[in-house]
Design a protein around this motif. Sequence first.
Motif, short mmCIF file in Angstrom:
data_model
loop_
_atom_site.label_atom_id
_atom_site.label_comp_id
_atom_site.label_asym_id
_atom_site.label_seq_id
_atom_site.Cartn_x
_atom_site.Cartn_y
_atom_site.Cartn_z
N LEU A 1 0.83 -1.21 0.00
CA LEU A 1 0.00 0.00 0.00
C LEU A 1 0.86 1.26 0.00
O LEU A 1 0.51 2.26 -0.65
N GLU A 2 1.98 1.22 0.69
CA GLU A 2 2.89 2.37 0.68
C GLU A 2 3.44 2.63 -0.71
O GLU A 2 3.61 3.79 -1.13
N VAL A 3 3.73 1.58 -1.45
CA VAL A 3 4.21 1.75 -2.83
C VAL A 3 3.10 2.36 -3.70
O VAL A 3 3.33 3.30 -4.47
N CYS A 4 1.89 1.83 -3.55
CA CYS A 4 0.77 2.31 -4.37
C CYS A 4 0.44 3.77 -4.09
O CYS A 4 -0.01 4.49 -4.98
N THR A 5 0.65 4.21 -2.87
CA THR A 5 0.42 5.61 -2.52
C THR A 5 1.64 6.46 -2.86
O THR A 5 1.51 7.59 -3.35
N GLY A 6 2.82 5.92 -2.62
CA GLY A 6 4.05 6.69 -2.77
C GLY A 6 4.34 7.14 -4.18
O GLY A 6 5.02 8.16 -4.38
N ILE A 7 3.85 6.41 -5.18
CA ILE A 7 4.15 6.82 -6.55
C ILE A 7 3.58 8.20 -6.85
O ILE A 7 4.14 8.95 -7.66
N PHE A 8 2.52 8.59 -6.17
CA PHE A 8 1.93 9.91 -6.42
C PHE A 8 2.80 11.03 -5.84
O PHE A 8 2.67 12.19 -6.25
N ASP A 9 3.70 10.70 -4.91
CA ASP A 9 4.59 11.71 -4.33
C ASP A 9 5.69 12.13 -5.28
O ASP A 9 6.38 13.13 -5.03
N VAL A 10 5.90 11.38 -6.35
CA VAL A 10 6.94 11.75 -7.32
C VAL A 10 6.33 12.25 -8.62
O VAL A 10 7.05 12.51 -9.59
N LEU A 11 5.02 12.40 -8.64
CA LEU A 11 4.33 12.85 -9.84
C LEU A 11 3.56 14.13 -9.54
O LEU A 11 3.62 14.66 -8.43
N GLY A 12 2.83 14.62 -10.51
CA GLY A 12 2.04 15.83 -10.33
C GLY A 12 0.56 15.52 -10.34
O GLY A 12 0.14 14.35 -10.34
N ALA A 13 -0.24 16.59 -10.39
CA ALA A 13 -1.69 16.41 -10.36
C ALA A 13 -2.18 15.61 -11.56
O ALA A 13 -3.22 14.93 -11.49
N SER A 14 -1.45 15.65 -12.66
CA SER A 14 -1.88 14.92 -13.85
C SER A 14 -1.88 13.41 -13.62
O SER A 14 -2.55 12.67 -14.35
N ALA A 15 -1.16 12.96 -12.59
CA ALA A 15 -1.11 11.53 -12.31
C ALA A 15 -2.45 11.00 -11.81
O ALA A 15 -2.67 9.78 -11.80
N THR A 16 -3.32 11.91 -11.41
CA THR A 16 -4.65 11.47 -10.94
C THR A 16 -5.64 11.29 -12.10
O THR A 16 -6.80 10.98 -11.85
N SER A 17 -5.18 11.46 -13.32
CA SER A 17 -6.05 11.28 -14.48
C SER A 17 -6.65 9.88 -14.50
O SER A 17 -5.95 8.88 -14.30
N THR A 18 -7.94 9.82 -14.75
CA THR A 18 -8.59 8.51 -14.83
C THR A 18 -8.07 7.70 -16.02
O THR A 18 -8.16 6.47 -16.03
N GLY A 19 -7.52 8.39 -17.02
CA GLY A 19 -6.95 7.69 -18.16
C GLY A 19 -5.75 6.84 -17.78
O GLY A 19 -5.52 5.77 -18.36
N LEU A 20 -4.96 7.31 -16.81
CA LEU A 20 -3.81 6.54 -16.34
C LEU A 20 -4.24 5.41 -15.41
O LEU A 20 -3.58 4.38 -15.33
N ALA A 21 -5.32 5.64 -14.69
CA ALA A 21 -5.88 4.63 -13.77
C ALA A 21 -4.86 4.14 -12.75
O ALA A 21 -4.87 2.97 -12.34
N LEU A 22 -3.97 5.05 -12.31
CA LEU A 22 -2.99 4.67 -11.30
C LEU A 22 -3.66 4.33 -9.96
O LEU A 22 -3.09 3.61 -9.14
N ASP A 23 -4.85 4.87 -9.75
CA ASP A 23 -5.55 4.59 -8.50
C ASP A 23 -5.97 3.13 -8.36
O ASP A 23 -6.20 2.64 -7.26
N ARG A 24 -6.04 2.41 -9.49
CA ARG A 24 -6.50 1.02 -9.43
C ARG A 24 -5.55 0.17 -8.60
O ARG A 24 -5.98 -0.81 -7.97
#
Length: 419
Positions: A357-380
Amino acid sequence: MSYAHFSRQFRQLFDEIGRGDRAREAGRHLPIIPLEQLRDAGLGAITVPRQDPQQPVASFETVLRLMMDLATEDVNVAHMWRSHVVFIEYLRAVTTSSEMQQWWHRIDQGEWGGSALSATMDQVSQPTTVSADEVGNLTVSGTKYYSTGTLASTWTMVGVDRDHDLALKRARQRRRHGESGVRVEDCLSAVAVVAVKQPRVRVRDDWDGFGQRLTATGSLIMKDALAEAVYDRPGDSRRGILNVMLEVTLLALQAGIARAALRDGMAALQQRTRVFNTSTGSTPREDDQLLGIVGELSAKSALCEQAVRAIGAQLDEAVVAQEATDAGRQETQPGSGWIETLVASQRAAITVPSLALEVCTGIFDVLGASATSTGLALDRHWRNARTLATHDPSVFKARMVGDWEVNGTVPSTYLAQNR
């Protein structure tokens, strides 16, 4: 047989399945075709003896490594395979030698197993029951909500209660075979193997969890469904492999998710050119702080994988030791290898879910707001890891491992739950 052999066999297919992962997630398309491809390729039979002696049997460590590989590409498909692997281990724990060979033949022919062992609390108040009809056929009636993989399977393993007449009959059978003190109550809890494709069975794709949404799970509704077989719940002496595989396969899925999250996060970071005004680098990939975060995430992902692999290796060693004991080649305390391996798996169950879970959350700390795009689906990745972690909460593992260390109390698994 080595991991390298099976990896070469399935790597291309795993990669192909991974290319459709985000599209299936976005459109909520069940991965039925990918599962059929894996079935046709023989993945479902790698843990059982094959009719063709040239076909090798995979070690437990190899199975877990392949499961992590597949979970990296599509954890929903990997979870469906996990249910099939558990189905096989249940059969190994509850069947006689001749019955087992019949099932191995079916699995070698491509038949697939699902899991329907658990129900919601509302369903537990109305247990799924097995009884005999007027001509002696065993039939199952009831509903199971947690039925991972069942929708796409040939068979499913169902947790059931025998009715009083069947429980009494089974108690008498066990007494005749030399078991003393067997009560009717001891014979109520059982497992039934039910064919999925029959008129008295319906499976709904109504799983509403925010993660693991495409695992062909949901409500399994049975109304006098014919049971292929009904078995006693496995006793302690036959639960060694099953206990551990129930635990460690969930961890393998989470380790695969962590690897996928790191992969996708790094791909997004490498493509970024904009930096924050407070950054120490001219590009994100040259920012020392971001690189430090990535290093920590990489270490956490690697620790997850190493923990899973180590348990797989312990399982393989325990099997060899048990076979030697059974053959009289060495003397060991009965079940000692299984207990040590179970404790190791529960230690890992304390740490792997939080690290993933820390890895899945931590990737957003090295990216920007664009990483929350549903097209990337990183939240999955986080949604899937969080959902898997709730299957068997680590808080109970910590208490049981502590009880083992201080008092020598052998941990239990959620296999001990009847429903």
